[in-house]
Write a protein that holds these residues in place. Structure first.
Motif, short mmCIF file in Angstrom:
data_model
loop_
_atom_site.label_atom_id
_atom_site.label_comp_id
_atom_site.label_asym_id
_atom_site.label_seq_id
_atom_site.Cartn_x
_atom_site.Cartn_y
_atom_site.Cartn_z
N LEU A 35 58.07 2.02 6.61
CA LEU A 35 59.19 1.46 5.87
C LEU A 35 60.49 2.04 6.40
CD1 LEU A 35 57.81 1.92 2.23
CD2 LEU A 35 57.70 -0.15 3.63
N THR A 37 63.68 3.26 4.70
CA THR A 37 64.30 3.51 3.40
C THR A 37 65.33 4.62 3.52
OG1 THR A 37 62.57 5.12 2.81
CG2 THR A 37 62.22 2.84 2.13
N PHE A 43 64.36 0.38 -5.84
CA PHE A 43 64.04 -1.03 -5.61
C PHE A 43 63.78 -1.67 -6.97
CE2 PHE A 43 60.97 -4.48 -4.82
CZ PHE A 43 61.73 -5.25 -3.94
N GLN A 57 63.02 -10.19 -0.39
CA GLN A 57 63.87 -9.16 -1.00
C GLN A 57 63.76 -7.84 -0.24
OE1 GLN A 57 63.17 -8.77 -5.21
NE2 GLN A 57 64.64 -7.09 -5.45
N LEU A 58 62.55 -7.50 0.16
CA LEU A 58 62.35 -6.26 0.93
C LEU A 58 63.06 -6.34 2.27
CD1 LEU A 58 58.57 -5.64 0.15
CD2 LEU A 58 60.48 -4.22 -0.61
N GLN A 61 66.90 -5.94 1.87
CA GLN A 61 67.31 -4.56 1.63
C GLN A 61 66.97 -3.64 2.80
OE1 GLN A 61 66.44 -2.98 -2.27
NE2 GLN A 61 66.69 -4.98 -3.24
N ILE A 63 64.07 -2.83 4.02
CA ILE A 63 62.91 -1.96 3.80
C ILE A 63 61.77 -2.32 4.74
CG2 ILE A 63 61.20 -1.25 2.07
CD1 ILE A 63 63.39 -1.80 -0.05
N LEU A 101 54.06 1.30 -0.48
CA LEU A 101 55.00 0.55 -1.31
C LEU A 101 54.27 -0.38 -2.27
CD1 LEU A 101 57.85 -0.44 -2.08
CD2 LEU A 101 57.72 -2.02 -0.14
#
Length: 348
Positions: A35, A37, A43, A57-58, A61, A63, A101
């Motif tokens: 990931l 991050t 999140f 969405q991941l 962002q 991620i 995750l």
């Protein structure tokens, strides 16, 4: 001809099977992809989010990478243990792979932050603590105390006493009003139970008067196990119609004029809170009392004490008569003088 067709068909099947196996392996390896991050990153997973929306969405962002977006929904499909992700706010600390995750999102273990509201402090101080709380939505900025009281359903212009002091956990992006509602409900429940279980013949007309006296006991008590004794002094004075004569009420009534010292003129200055001047209780609590202070007022010790003064060790010397009290005051003054002298000698 038929033989060639069957051979060709077989080859297609092999290629298809090989492609499917390759795709499956890619999805399985996706679980181990790292990931990207940031430290202390959160999140937010909304209710009803699909696997496709989660992947997008991941990616948005940062991620997971773009190449992982299309495969992630398939990974979730073939791994049922990853498909029950729950809405909430999650910390990404300590998560290294896509698999980490997904397991975390399926656990439902939302991140918990906390803010500590300390007993004996005022609503003004509590409000400052809430304003400093990280990742808490500040919806009450600019609102008066009376407006906040109205939002909490409290029929008063003052919130003093009504917020239970405690360490409160909250999830990121929840609101200060939500937290205050929890704290008010807790204090309300504590007060109701204490009133229902109160000792007989207390000189208190209502639960609110109990809350007022509990706030005074809270401010006057440095040693926790002395609360029922301190409460007994004030109960005895109220029963006999004596003025409470307690310094914390004077300080509260002085407001911003208080500079750390109480002078003789301050004790004589009429304010609604100066219990050296007024009879009975002040009009409102002067601080946020703990559950222990409220219980101490509802069930005070049975004593003949009418006075107390600091004993130099953090606690108090309790007395029945004024002569005993005056002697205890002299002893305290002596202890304080000796302590100051010892400090001065240390500096030399």
């Amino acid at each position: 001809m038929l033989k060639k067709f069957l051979i060709s068909l077989g080859l297609v099947g092999v290629v298809a099977a090989g492609g499917a196996f390759y795709g499956y392996q890619k999805m399985i390896s996706l679980a181990e992809h790292p990931l990207t991050t940031r430290e202390d990153q959160f999140f937010i997973l909304e209710k009803g989010t699909s696997a496709q929306k989660l992947a997008k969405q991941l990616e948005e962002q940062g991620i997971i990478t773009h190449s992982d977006v299309e495969l992630l929904p398939y990974l979730i499909r073939i791994k049922p243990e990853f498909s029950q992700f729950k809405a909430g706010v999650y910390s990404l600390n300590g998560l290294h792979s896509v698999q980490d995750l997904l397991k975390h999102l399926n656990s439902g273990k939302e991140v918990q932050l906390n803010v500590k509201l300390i007993e004996g402090k005022t609503f003004k101080t509590f409000r400052e603590q809430l304003e400093k709380a990280s990742y808490l939505e500040h919806t009450l900025k600019g609102k008066s105390e009376a407006e906040i009281a109205q939002l909490l359903g409290i029929n008063s212009d003052k919130l003093e006493g009504w917020i239970a002091p405690e360490t409160y956990n909250y999830v990121p992006y929840s609101t200060d009003l939500e937290l205050l509602k929890r704290a008010y409900q807790k204090q309300q429940k504590t007060l109701e139970q204490a009133w229902q279980n109160r000792a007989e013949n207390l000189p208190l007309k209502s639960p609110y008067e109990m809350l007022i006296l509990a706030s005074i006991v809270e401010k006057e008590t440095g040693v926790a196990n002395e609360r029922p004794q301190v409460a007994s002094v004030f109960i005895n004075r109220l029963k006999n119609g004596w003025k409470l004569q307690t310094d914390p009420t004077v300080i509260y009534g002085m407001g911003d004029k208080y500079d750390g010292n109480i002078r003789k003129k301050d004790l004589l200055e009429p304010t609604p809170y100066n219990t050296y001047v007024i009879d009975g209780l002040p009009p409102t609590p002067i601080a946020m009392p703990s559950e222990a202070a409220i219980k101490a007022v509802s069930q005070p010790d049975s004593t003949a004490y009418f006075y107390f003064v600091a004993d130099g060790s953090g606690g108090h010397k309790f007395s029945q008569t004024l002569n005993e009290h005056n002697q205890a005051v002299k002893n305290w003054i002596k202890i304080e003088r000796e302590r100051k002298q010892a400090k001065q000698e240390e500096k030399k």
